[in-house]
Write an enzyme that holds these catalytic residues in place. Structure first.
Site, PDB file in Angstrom:
ATOM      1  CG  LEU A  26      46.974  38.441  10.177  1.00 41.49           C
ATOM      2  CD1 LEU A  26      48.205  37.598   9.901  1.00 41.49           C
ATOM      3  CD2 LEU A  26      46.708  38.516  11.673  1.00 41.49           C
ATOM      4  N   GLY A  27      46.076  42.400   7.886  1.00 44.10           N
ATOM      5  CA  GLY A  27      46.442  43.677   7.292  1.00 44.10           C
ATOM      6  C   GLY A  27      45.936  43.758   5.866  1.00 44.10           C
ATOM      7  N   GLY A  29      46.318  46.176   2.061  1.00 50.47           N
ATOM      8  CA  GLY A  29      46.936  47.241   1.290  1.00 50.47           C
ATOM      9  C   GLY A  29      46.216  47.433  -0.027  1.00 50.47           C
ATOM     10  CB  ALA A  30      46.967  49.654  -2.889  1.00 48.38           C
ATOM     11  CB  THR A  31      48.399  45.269  -4.701  1.00 50.65           C
ATOM     12  OG1 THR A  31      49.472  45.145  -3.758  1.00 50.65           O
ATOM     13  CG2 THR A  31      48.573  46.546  -5.506  1.00 50.65           C
ATOM     14  CB  SER A  33      43.778  41.107   2.066  1.00 59.83           C
ATOM     15  OG  SER A  33      43.058  42.175   1.477  1.00 59.83           O
ATOM     16  CG  ASP A 146      56.111  50.618   2.141  1.00 64.13           C
ATOM     17  OD1 ASP A 146      56.133  51.740   2.700  1.00 64.13           O
ATOM     18  OD2 ASP A 146      55.080  49.942   2.023  1.00 64.13           O
TER      19      ASP A 146
END
Length: 700
Positions: A26-27, A29-31, A33, A146
């Site tokens: 679904l998405g 990021g850096a740290t 999933s 964020d």
């Protein structure tokens, strides 16, 4: 029972209670999933956030912060945390959260139909949900750090309504209003300039940040949702020209809500309003723009605090909308007022948007007179919609300007000659977005044309109704032989009324004929047909861009699709311009001429009314004089009879008795005629006075 294929099993991951496949991403990021997962027992769909090895390099308190923040929160506009579980032998943490099947606000804005921002109703839903979610965060002393459209998830409620929820609390932490922090998180386009300077430009500075950084991110997010674009855009885009991006945000003048650089090394241009392509009404923009201006303020001392932000946004959300179609402008207005406001405040709000002063405003609703008493509550105003608004008529004539809009053809990009799957997809998306904008504008222009005809017909019919009732003036004109001073005026009035009725009757017939022509218009269906065909090609381009390349035959088909797509876009714009814009502009000119006819007719009828009122006053004065004379003559006649009965010698009278009797009888007849005439004039005067009020008109 059969086993999963080996390759499939390798891609499956699980915790004790949940199972997912790595393809269901679904998405990322850096740290971490995020995957779509299922409960092993119930089959319930959830979202699972799995942390990667990079996340474990962070300090322990940072690693557990997201769990602790989510456990503390419980609100319908905050994503729900169901459980924190571990993955098998790796013991990796997995957050099990609420699954939102409709994607994020970013995915909504990425849809071509929202290329120029959300519709007003959907934007208000976003505003309501974001404000409510942020209010819950502040009540719990949480700063998100964020906020962006990608971190606002959407799901559809049981009644089909959108519900937006704040998510991704990986950067969140507890922070009171007067506290500061120094660490940097967030997505650069939505970052407060002070954080952008350190995180993106890598410039060392000792600034500490407060909760106001969330307000800046909210401002950028709301602007993005309202317009489909970011507010601060250097030439080449925010990621390409970071120094100019920082300059735009820090040099922005007070009150400006957007800044762009259109040319390379060109000047910065500021905007204090939302773009004309935005779908939000002017009524909502009037309320929203000051909020954006005060939270997109780089100096934290000048920026609003959350208390004022919540107060001002709540003020918008508590207002009701009254839809007003202004016949003088030929535009639908959304007037935002509180239900407890007086109608005087509503009339003043209408004046600000239409420039029609309260004393010159007249209203109809669905063909019926709508008398708005200034001292009453706005709750007495009828419930309106965009298709069933209050119709505003101004007693002051002006030339209609019509709906202001930007030609969608100006926003259509061109295909590059070579086959470039990503570029072709982006171009198709841009063309499709402009096509949807053309469809919306065509619908608005057609609806405006319909409201022009319908509203003007109601006012014409109302005047015809008054003219029909005033035909009794002809009876008064027949008395001209008895009152010559009034006969001439009444005759002219009767002639003028006949001519006026003929003018209004012809105009009414013309309006009915034009209304039928508007109903037969098929331009909307033609535009929609082009869009449907273009959307199928766009979907194919979207699918193709994920492939490494195309075979020869597929490439030829792709080229033909580009040609066909361009032809469809050209046809769509041709229909929009020739069938909708040109017809709308022609109807606007005709509408202006008709409005002038109605104004002249109403003014003419007011003059007739004044003439009849003057006749009425003269007739009443004549009647009073006749009554006094008759009373005196009757008294004289009575005295003659009394003296005769006493057999006294007849006195010297100014008139002989037989003549006196004849004069009394003649005066009595004349007095009766005067009473009849006065009564007729009073009735006709009341009818003419009614012309200033508008009776009900039938639907057309």
């Amino acid at each position: 029972m059969g086993r999963w294929p080996a390759s499939w099993e390798q891609e499956m991951q699980s915790t004790v209670n949940y199972l997912w496949h790595t393809d269901d991403l679904l998405g990322q990021g850096a740290t971490a999933s995020v995957y779509k997962a299922r409960n092993k027992k119930s089959g319930e769909l959830v979202a699972v956030k799995v942390f990667n090895t990079a996340s474990y390099l962070r300090p322990r308190e940072v690693q557990v912060r997201e769990f602790e923040v989510l456990r503390k929160l419980n609100h319908q506009n905050i994503i729900k945390l169901f459980a924190v579980e571990e993955m098998g032998a790796s013991r990796q943490k997995a957050l099990v959260m609420e699954y939102c099947a409709s994607g994020s606000l970013l995915s909504v804005l990425e849809s071509p139909e929202n290329a120029f921002g959300l519709p007003e109703d959907e934007f208000l839903v976003v505003l309501r949900c974001v404000v409510a979610g942020m209010n819950h965060l502040r009540e719990n002393g949480i700063v998100h750090r964020d906020i962006k459209p990608g971190n606002i998830m959407r799901l559809v409620g049981e009644e089909g309504q959108s519900i937006y929820k704040l998510t991704d609390f990986g950067a969140a932490r507890e922070l009171d209003d007067d506290e500061k922090f120094v660490s940097v998180y967030g997505t650069e386009e939505y970052l407060h300039p002070d954080m952008y300077e350190r995180a993106v430009l890598r410039k060392p500075q000792q600034k500490a940040f407060g909760v106001a950084v969330d307000l800046w991110s909210i401002g950028v997010t709301l602007y993005h949702a309202a317009t489909g674009s970011l507010p601060f855009v250097p030439f080449g885009g925010p990621r390409r020209n970071k120094e100019i991006m920082y300059r735009i945000t820090t040099e922005k003048p007070a009150g400006a809500i957007a800044g762009t650089q259109r040319l390379e090394n060109g000047p910065l241009e500021w905007s204090y309003t939302l773009p004309v392509t935005c779908q939000l009404s002017m009524g909502l923009q009037i309320q929203l723009v000051p909020i954006l201006a005060n939270i997109l303020e780089v100096e934290q001392a000048k920026c609003w605090g959350f208390d004022q932000f919540f107060a001002e946004t709540s003020d918008i959300l508590q207002r009701v909308v009254v839809h007003v179609f202004s016949l003088p402008q030929a535009v639908v207005h959304h007037v935002y007022i509180h239900a407890h406001n007086t109608i005087a405040i509503f009339l003043e709000a209408v004046y600000k948007q239409t420039n029609v002063a309260p004393q010159h405003q007249e209203y109809l609703f669905e063909g019926h007179l709508c008398v708005l008493e200034s001292s009453l509550s706005a709750q007495h105003i009828a419930h309106t919609t965009a298709s069933s608004p209050l119709t505003l008529f101004s007693m002051v004539s002006e030339t209609p300007k019509g709906l202001a809009f930007r030609d969608p053809a100006l926003d259509i990009p061109k295909f590059v000659p070579k086959v470039d799957l990503q570029a072709d997809y982006n171009t198709a998306k841009g063309v499709l977005g402009a096509g949807y904008q053309a469809l919306r504008l065509a619908q608005a222009l057609l609806a405006g044309q319909e409201l022009m005809l319908r509203g003007l017909y109601w006012f014409v019919f109302s005047n015809m109704a008054g003219v029909t009732e005033i035909q009794e003036l002809k009876r008064a004109a027949e008395l001209r032989s008895k009152l010559r001073t009034l006969a001439e005026v009444l005759s002219r009035c009767s002639h003028n009324i006949t001519e006026t009725k003929m003018t209004l009757s012809n105009l009414s017939s013309e309006l009915m004929k034009n209304r039928d022509q508007v109903h037969e218009d098929r331009s909307i269906q033609q535009i929609q047909c082009c869009l449907d065909k273009m959307y199928l090609i766009y979907k194919q381009f979207k699918k193709s861009r994920m492939r490494p390349g195309l075979g020869y035959n597929e490439e030829q088909i792709h080229k033909l699709d580009k040609v066909n797509f361009s032809h469809l876009a050209k046809r769509l714009l041709q229909v929009f311009q020739e069938e909708r814009v040109q017809k709308y502009q022609a109807s606007l000119v005709t509408h202006g001429k008709r409005m002038r006819v109605v104004h002249e007719t109403r003014n003419h009828l007011r003059l007739v009314g004044c003439s009849v009122a003057a006749c009425n006053t003269e007739a009443q004065g004549a009647q009073e004089s006749l009554s006094k004379i008759l009373d005196w003559l009757s008294h004289q006649l009575l005295q003659d009879r009394t003296k005769g009965a006493q057999a006294s010698p007849p006195p010297t009278a100014p008139y002989p008795s037989p003549a006196l009797k004849d004069l009394v009888l003649h005066m009595q007849e004349l007095c009766k005629e005067m009473k009849v005439l006065a009564s007729d004039l009073q009735d006709n005067n009341r009818v003419i006075e009614g012309l200033s009020r508008v009776p009900s008109a039938p639907d057309i």
